[in-house]
Design an enzyme around this catalytic site. Structure first.
Site, PDB file in Angstrom:
ATOM      1  N   LYS A  77       0.784  -1.039   0.108  1.00 56.08           N
ATOM      2  CA  LYS A  77      -0.105   0.087  -0.085  1.00 56.08           C
ATOM      3  C   LYS A  77       0.882   1.286  -0.015  1.00 56.08           C
ATOM      4  O   LYS A  77       2.089   1.124   0.268  1.00 56.08           O
ATOM      5  CB  LYS A  77      -1.078  -0.020   1.216  1.00 56.08           C
ATOM      6  CG  LYS A  77      -1.831  -1.380   1.075  1.00 56.08           C
ATOM      7  CD  LYS A  77      -2.750  -1.439   2.246  1.00 56.08           C
ATOM      8  CE  LYS A  77      -3.788  -2.288   2.391  1.00 56.08           C
ATOM      9  NZ  LYS A  77      -4.734  -2.503   3.700  1.00 56.08           N
ATOM     10  N   TYR A 117     -12.477  -2.636  -3.537  1.00 55.31           N
ATOM     11  CA  TYR A 117     -13.045  -2.596  -2.069  1.00 55.31           C
ATOM     12  C   TYR A 117     -14.349  -2.387  -1.997  1.00 55.31           C
ATOM     13  O   TYR A 117     -15.097  -1.991  -1.223  1.00 55.31           O
ATOM     14  CB  TYR A 117     -12.411  -1.353  -1.447  1.00 55.31           C
ATOM     15  CG  TYR A 117     -10.903  -1.547  -1.099  1.00 55.31           C
ATOM     16  CD1 TYR A 117     -10.475  -2.548  -0.260  1.00 55.31           C
ATOM     17  CD2 TYR A 117      -9.909  -0.792  -1.483  1.00 55.31           C
ATOM     18  CE1 TYR A 117      -9.225  -2.683   0.183  1.00 55.31           C
ATOM     19  CE2 TYR A 117      -8.621  -1.036  -1.105  1.00 55.31           C
ATOM     20  CZ  TYR A 117      -8.412  -1.987  -0.259  1.00 55.31           C
ATOM     21  OH  TYR A 117      -6.962  -2.030   0.020  1.00 55.31           O
ATOM     22  N   ASN A 180      -1.631  -0.375   7.653  1.00 51.67           N
ATOM     23  CA  ASN A 180      -1.072  -1.561   7.703  1.00 51.67           C
ATOM     24  C   ASN A 180      -0.164  -2.364   6.710  1.00 51.67           C
ATOM     25  O   ASN A 180      -0.112  -3.430   6.588  1.00 51.67           O
ATOM     26  CB  ASN A 180      -2.164  -2.632   8.039  1.00 51.67           C
ATOM     27  CG  ASN A 180      -3.290  -2.699   7.097  1.00 51.67           C
ATOM     28  OD1 ASN A 180      -3.008  -2.182   6.137  1.00 51.67           O
ATOM     29  ND2 ASN A 180      -4.455  -3.469   7.453  1.00 51.67           N
ATOM     30  N   HIS A 183      -1.729  -5.709   1.582  1.00 53.60           N
ATOM     31  CA  HIS A 183      -2.933  -6.056   1.150  1.00 53.60           C
ATOM     32  C   HIS A 183      -2.775  -7.730   0.808  1.00 53.60           C
ATOM     33  O   HIS A 183      -1.676  -7.679  -0.088  1.00 53.60           O
ATOM     34  CB  HIS A 183      -3.901  -5.490   0.310  1.00 53.60           C
ATOM     35  CG  HIS A 183      -4.967  -6.431  -0.390  1.00 53.60           C
ATOM     36  ND1 HIS A 183      -6.258  -6.407   0.341  1.00 53.60           N
ATOM     37  CD2 HIS A 183      -5.050  -7.092  -1.349  1.00 53.60           C
ATOM     38  CE1 HIS A 183      -6.869  -7.226  -0.325  1.00 53.60           C
ATOM     39  NE2 HIS A 183      -6.209  -7.588  -1.733  1.00 53.60           N
ATOM     40  N   GLU A 194      -8.891 -10.548  -8.247  1.00 50.59           N
ATOM     41  CA  GLU A 194      -8.065  -9.311  -7.970  1.00 50.59           C
ATOM     42  C   GLU A 194      -6.933  -9.440  -8.648  1.00 50.59           C
ATOM     43  O   GLU A 194      -6.425  -8.097  -9.426  1.00 50.59           O
ATOM     44  CB  GLU A 194      -7.497  -9.175  -6.280  1.00 50.59           C
ATOM     45  CG  GLU A 194      -8.546  -9.098  -5.314  1.00 50.59           C
ATOM     46  CD  GLU A 194      -8.209  -9.344  -3.987  1.00 50.59           C
ATOM     47  OE1 GLU A 194      -6.973  -9.469  -3.748  1.00 50.59           O
ATOM     48  OE2 GLU A 194      -9.088  -8.998  -3.173  1.00 50.59           O
TER      49      GLU A 194
END
Length: 217
Positions: A77, A117, A180, A183, A194
């Protein structure tokens, strides 16, 4: 005696016999020199050696077909990219033994982030999540391997880094859920979806790593 002489292979029996005849020294020297100038002539594999070679070839070719039972999408990310953690994150999956099929640095457009998402659309944090994932470049990766989805989730750690075990990516490198770092797909089905979402046709590489026989029996 010169140690280099001891390291040389023994002469084939016909040449040993020739060496014991009354051939002139020059003639014998010519025969020996000819032999050593053609290494292939010095190789006389026994039946056991041939069998060993065949077994090694069978061993090396057998695991290739069993590789790649699952695919997963892993994304570093924007916070992970800005913090220069890309190399360390990639190395975690490489050291585990998974096969990297696709890799690119990518600026995510808003419509792609929303599609990725879409299951979280009703969550209160959804708008800020979209803003975050489009705020900077991400690193997109497609990984392949036996049980790669579940194993990758273990390598990544819990969604909340404060609950992630030490040794996991989030447990070692992150402190907040909203930052975080990485992913990972949560199922084989989502892994395929994905990867198809983030990679165009022709962007994935089909290849077999040299270490394959030492990863899966």
């Amino acid at each position: 005696m010169d140690s280099s002489v001891l390291s040389r292979p023994l002469l084939p029996s016909p040449l040993r016999a020739a060496a014991r005849t009354n051939l002139s020294f020059t003639r014998r020297a010519t025969i020996v020199a000819s032999l050593y100038s053609h290494p292939s002539l010095c190789s006389f594999p026994t039946r056991n050696t041939t069998r060993s070679i065949r077994r090694r070839r069978a061993f090396l070719s057998k695991p290739v077909a069993s590789m790649g039972t699952e695919e997963t999408y892993i994304m570093v990310k924007p916070d992970g990219v800005h913090r220069c953690l890309v190399g360390e994150i990639i190395s975690r999956f490489e050291k585990k033994g998974f096969l990297l099929k696709g890799l690119k640095l990518f600026q995510c457009p808003k419509d792609l982030a929303q599609e990725h998402y879409k299951d979280l659309k009703e969550k209160s944090f959804y708008p800020s999540l979209i803003d975050y994932i489009t705020s900077g470049p991400v690193v997109c990766m497609a990984w392949e391997g036996a049980g790669v989805v579940a194993s990758a989730r273990k390598l990544i750690g819990a969604t909340n880094p404060l609950q992630a075990e030490p040794g996991t990516i989030r447990g070692d490198l992150a402190v907040q859920t909203g930052r975080n770092v990485v992913h990972g797909s949560d199922s084989p089905e989502n892994g395929k979806r994905e990867i198809a979402l983030w990679f165009k046709e022709g962007e994935l590489c089909q290849w077999v790593p040299a270490q394959a026989p030492w990863l899966i029996e």
